[in-house]
Design a protein around this motif. Structure first.
Motif, PDB file in Angstrom:
ATOM      1  N   SER A  31      -1.249  -7.474   6.592  1.00 34.09           N
ATOM      2  CA  SER A  31      -0.962  -6.673   7.527  1.00 34.09           C
ATOM      3  C   SER A  31      -1.512  -4.793   7.186  1.00 34.09           C
ATOM      4  N   TRP A  32      -2.518  -5.057   6.433  1.00 29.15           N
ATOM      5  CA  TRP A  32      -3.272  -3.680   5.662  1.00 29.15           C
ATOM      6  C   TRP A  32      -4.737  -3.740   6.622  1.00 29.15           C
TER       7      TRP A  32
ATOM      8  N   THR B  90       9.718  -6.228   0.001  1.00 25.53           N
ATOM      9  CA  THR B  90       9.473  -6.977   0.294  1.00 25.53           C
ATOM     10  C   THR B  90      10.299  -8.763   0.138  1.00 25.53           C
TER      11      THR B  90
ATOM     12  N   ILE C 274      -7.910  -5.971  -2.053  1.00 27.42           N
ATOM     13  CA  ILE C 274      -7.015  -6.869  -2.544  1.00 27.42           C
ATOM     14  C   ILE C 274      -7.678  -6.955  -3.397  1.00 27.42           C
TER      15      ILE C 274
ATOM     16  N   PRO D 212      -1.107  -5.541  -5.554  1.00 31.69           N
ATOM     17  CA  PRO D 212      -0.845  -6.727  -4.557  1.00 31.69           C
ATOM     18  C   PRO D 212       0.439  -7.474  -5.372  1.00 31.69           C
TER      19      PRO D 212
ATOM     20  N   LEU E 118       4.611  -3.820   6.849  1.00 32.68           N
ATOM     21  CA  LEU E 118       4.971  -2.906   5.430  1.00 32.68           C
ATOM     22  C   LEU E 118       6.504  -2.787   5.697  1.00 32.68           C
TER      23      LEU E 118
ATOM     24  N   LEU F  84      -1.409  -9.352   3.054  1.00 40.55           N
ATOM     25  CA  LEU F  84      -1.096  -8.033   2.268  1.00 40.55           C
ATOM     26  C   LEU F  84      -2.552  -8.140   3.006  1.00 40.55           C
TER      27      LEU F  84
END
Length: 268
Positions: free
Chosen positions: A37-38, A184, A57, A27, A240, A34
């Motif tokens: 995105s995932w 990031t 997560i 994380p 990502l 997240l």
């Protein structure tokens, strides 16, 4: 009749959960970002492999490390230092990674008038977590080797739980300088905070975060996932900041083992 139907659905949920593979993601950003995105990636993998997958997560990097080092994930996306520890402790094996290499960055507030790395001596540092590889460990390693700035002995520093928290903290004056990674920082959703920061320093490039498999997974199932990842549509990776997934192997991370040894990092 209602009770019978309710019991059936509960059993279905429990059964689905019991047979699902767990996919853990370090994380580095907020859980909401997240998950957003995932989730499309997880849905793609389920369709391509025929396997049910539970995306996991955790609330913090330290919690992720706790689960990973106990062998709690079937598949995990982790930083390179996490990998060498997980490989030694539980036999996780890196098979794929993004084709871009990993570069650590140090950010400062544009209004701070800090313009060179030597000026960081005596400043307050923010890092996401003790074992964040590029954002923390590489920053400490290169500051010590190249600039004689020893963070652990002589500087002020605070761990603030995620990369996003680092950037926002430096933007708001909680710290003078913060460690992160280009991906990031590029993905930071706080436009005001991002605009107030500048990248002061970039580390050398190292192998990027691997996706590693628990040794308990069969080779056949691993191959399905590897094939699915290598052929994943580029648009699913955009959030990502990745373009392609490539094959890797354990020995590519020997350089990380060398750095860990030089830093005298614990094997947890």
């Amino acid at each position: 009749m209602k009770n019978i139907l309710l019991g059936f659905f509960i059993c279905q949920i429990i059964s689905s959960s019991l047979f699902a593979l767990t996919f853990g993601v370090v994380p580095q950003q907020s859980p909401l970002i997240l998950v957003k995105s995932w989730t499309p990636i997880i849905q793609y993998l389920e369709n391509e492999t025929g396997q049910k997958i539970d995306l996991k997560i955790e609330s913090s990097i330290s919690k992720f490390e706790e689960v990973l080092y106990s062998g709690g994930y079937d598949i995990a996306y982790m930083n390179p230092y996490h990998y060498i520890v997980a490989n030694e402790k539980k036999g996780y094996n890196a098979k794929i990674r993004a084709d871009n290499n990993l570069v650590g960055i140090l950010v400062v507030n544009k209004a701070s008038n800090i313009n060179s790395v030597p000026e960081l001596k005596g400043k307050k540092f923010l890092f996401p977590a003790p074992n964040a590889f590029a954002a923390t460990l590489l920053a400490k390693y290169e500051l010590s080797k190249k600039f004689n700035i020893n963070i652990d002995k002589n500087e002020l520093y605070t761990y603030v739980n995620s990369h996003d928290s680092v950037y926002k903290g430096v933007a708001r004056g909680v710290g003078d300088v913060g460690g992160g990674i280009e991906r990031t920082f590029d993905a930071l959703d706080d436009a005001g905070a991002k605009e107030s920061l500048k990248i002061l320093y970039k580390t050398q490039a190292y192998p990027s975060h691997p996706i590693a498999f628990n040794k308990s997974m069969s080779e056949d199932v691993q191959k399905k996932f590897i094939n699915a990842f290598v052929h994943i549509p580029e648009n699913l990776l955009e959030d990502l900041s990745m373009k392609h997934i490539i094959n890797t192997e354990d020995k590519e991370y020997d350089i990380i083992r060398d750095i860990a040894k030089e830093l005298s990092l614990p094997k947890e």
